[in-house]
Design an enzyme around this catalytic site. Structure first.
Site, short mmCIF file in Angstrom:
data_model
loop_
_atom_site.label_atom_id
_atom_site.label_comp_id
_atom_site.label_asym_id
_atom_site.label_seq_id
_atom_site.Cartn_x
_atom_site.Cartn_y
_atom_site.Cartn_z
N GLU A 97 33.18 10.02 -11.34
CA GLU A 97 33.77 11.14 -12.07
C GLU A 97 34.78 10.62 -13.09
O GLU A 97 35.68 9.85 -12.75
CB GLU A 97 34.48 12.09 -11.09
N TYR A 110 34.93 16.52 -19.56
CA TYR A 110 34.67 16.18 -18.15
C TYR A 110 33.27 15.60 -18.04
O TYR A 110 32.32 16.12 -18.63
CB TYR A 110 34.78 17.44 -17.29
#
Ligand code: ADP
Ligand code: MG
Length: 394
Positions: A204, A116
């Protein structure tokens, strides 16, 4: 402002952030053509909506998943026809879901590890913060909740920029070494440059993956841009998809109004963001529910006020309106004129409470009194809020 994943890919390409080849399609035929153009048997097809959680989402027609892995172009076409024109509900869309009018076909990557990576603006320290985790994939919200220690934060000084030691720390936290660390360094430097150059407030990548051959790739992308800086980026404004936005907010933005739609039934028309917040609070305090945040600003014209009032009136959820104006630079008579202009065009058949104070208040009140508008007057904010809550409940 947000953009779609296929548009984010264009920015990735421009700034040198590696991601698999992909193409967008609006029909099943286009999806087949895209699959043929990309080639190979390992493909992925993804619903394009401004929301995450697509993989685990469900369409309202019962079809499961906004991310699938077709093996042939024909299968890609078949999957596209199941997604296009359908509404996808994910944990980020709310119950109403989002209409899918585009899908993206891309090369499917082999995945060894899902990481992530995000860059956000941290309001508390007023600087960008890079958030990284070895636990990428579809459940980052759960990681944040259950094992927050697995999310690493690296603050970046906005003037000094991203430093090599910070990059090394992040690579270490993601357990990347050797060539993978090198690829990651390049990727994060380019991503940071993208974040700054495009005035993003969020980027993101979930997941950022490591492939079995050791490559580091961005498989997903979610972008948010600072609306106040959009004037510097016509090429990003061109990517805006207003069908993904609240239609009330789209209309308000064409008149330069600060408007945010909410779920309640009492509309507010206020000047000044602080007063707008206080007005929403006090409506709540007296047991009501605001339908919106609306700050017409200090220098609003009669046309803007009228547009604001029309947006409020055209919202079927609105059952009452509270106008709360403290005239400073804003003049009360301009507000009155705007309201009267809007009311002349649209029928006003819900209670309207008006509290005017400050510059040109006498003139504003006179204009409203002389009109045939049914207005409930109020002397102060408490009084106004009580009256509109009572009027809506009664
Ligand atoms: P969302 O976050 O909206 O669920 P993603 O694009 O992250 O959508 O896709 C969900 C999952 O599908 C990813 O976590 C990844 O495991 C897989 N996936 C997505 N794109 C690819 C791709 N190009 N190749 C292989 N797997 C992919
Ligand atoms: Mg994702």
């Amino acid at each position: 402002m947000n953009i779609h994943e296929y548009q984010a890919k264009e920015l990735f390409e421009k700034f040198g952030v590696p991601s698999p080849n992909g193409m967008v399609a609006s029909t099943a035929e286009e999806a087949v053509a895209a699959a043929n153009a990309i080639g190979g048997n390992d493909l992925v097809i993804k619903a394009q909506v401004h929301a995450g959680g697509r993989g685990k989402g469900t369409f309202t027609n019962g079809f499961k998943g906004g991310v699938h892995f077709p093996k042939t172009p024909a299968e890609a076409g078949d999957l596209a026809s199941k997604m296009l024109g359908q509404t996808l509900v994910t944990h980020q869309t709310g119950e109403a879901g989002r209409l899918v009018s585009k899908v993206m076909i891309a090369e499917a990557a082999d995945i060894s590890r899902e990481l992530y990576l995000a860059i956000l603006l941290d309001r508390e320290t007023s600087q960008p913060v890079i958030v990284a985790s070895t636990e990428g994939g579809m459940d980052i919200e759960e990681v944040a909740e259950k094992t927050p220690e697995k999310l690493v934060r690296q603050f970046v000084h906005p003037l000094a920029g991203l430093q090599p030691y910070e990059v090394r720390k992040l690579a270490g936290a993601l357990e990347l070494s050797g060539d993978q660390a090198k690829q990651f360094s390049k990727l994060i430097k380019n991503l940071y440059k993208l974040f700054i150059d495009c005035d993003c407030d969020m980027v993101e990548i979930n997941p950022l993956v490591v492939t079995p051959t050791g490559d580091v790739l961005a498989l997903d992308a979610k972008f948010g841009f600072d609306d106040n800086a959009l004037y510097r980026h016509p090429e990003i404004v061109a990517m805006r998809d207003t069908s993904e936005e609240d239609p009330r907010e789209v209309e308000a933005s064409t008149f330069d109004l600060n408007y945010i739609g909410l779920d309640g039934n009492i509309a507010c028309l206020v000047n000044g963001a602080g007063l707008a917040m206080a007005t929403m609070d006090i409506i709540k305090h007296f047991g009501g529910d605001p339908a919106n945040f609306l700050d017409v600003g200090g220098g609003a014209t009669k046309e803007q006020v009228s547009a604001a009032f029309k947006i409020i009136l055209s919202d079927p959820k609105v059952e009452g309106i509270l106008v709360n104006i403290f005239g400073g630079i804003m003049q009360c008579d301009i507000i009155a004129e705007g309201i009267l202009a809007a009311a002349a065009e649209l029928e006003l058949n819900i209670p309207l409470v008006v509290r005017l104070e400050g510059t040109n208040v006498a003139l504003g009140k006179k204009l409203i009194a002389e009109s045939d508008l049914a207005v409930i007057g109020a002397d102060n904010l408490n009084d106004a809020a009580k009256k509109i809550v009572a009027a809506v409940k009664g």
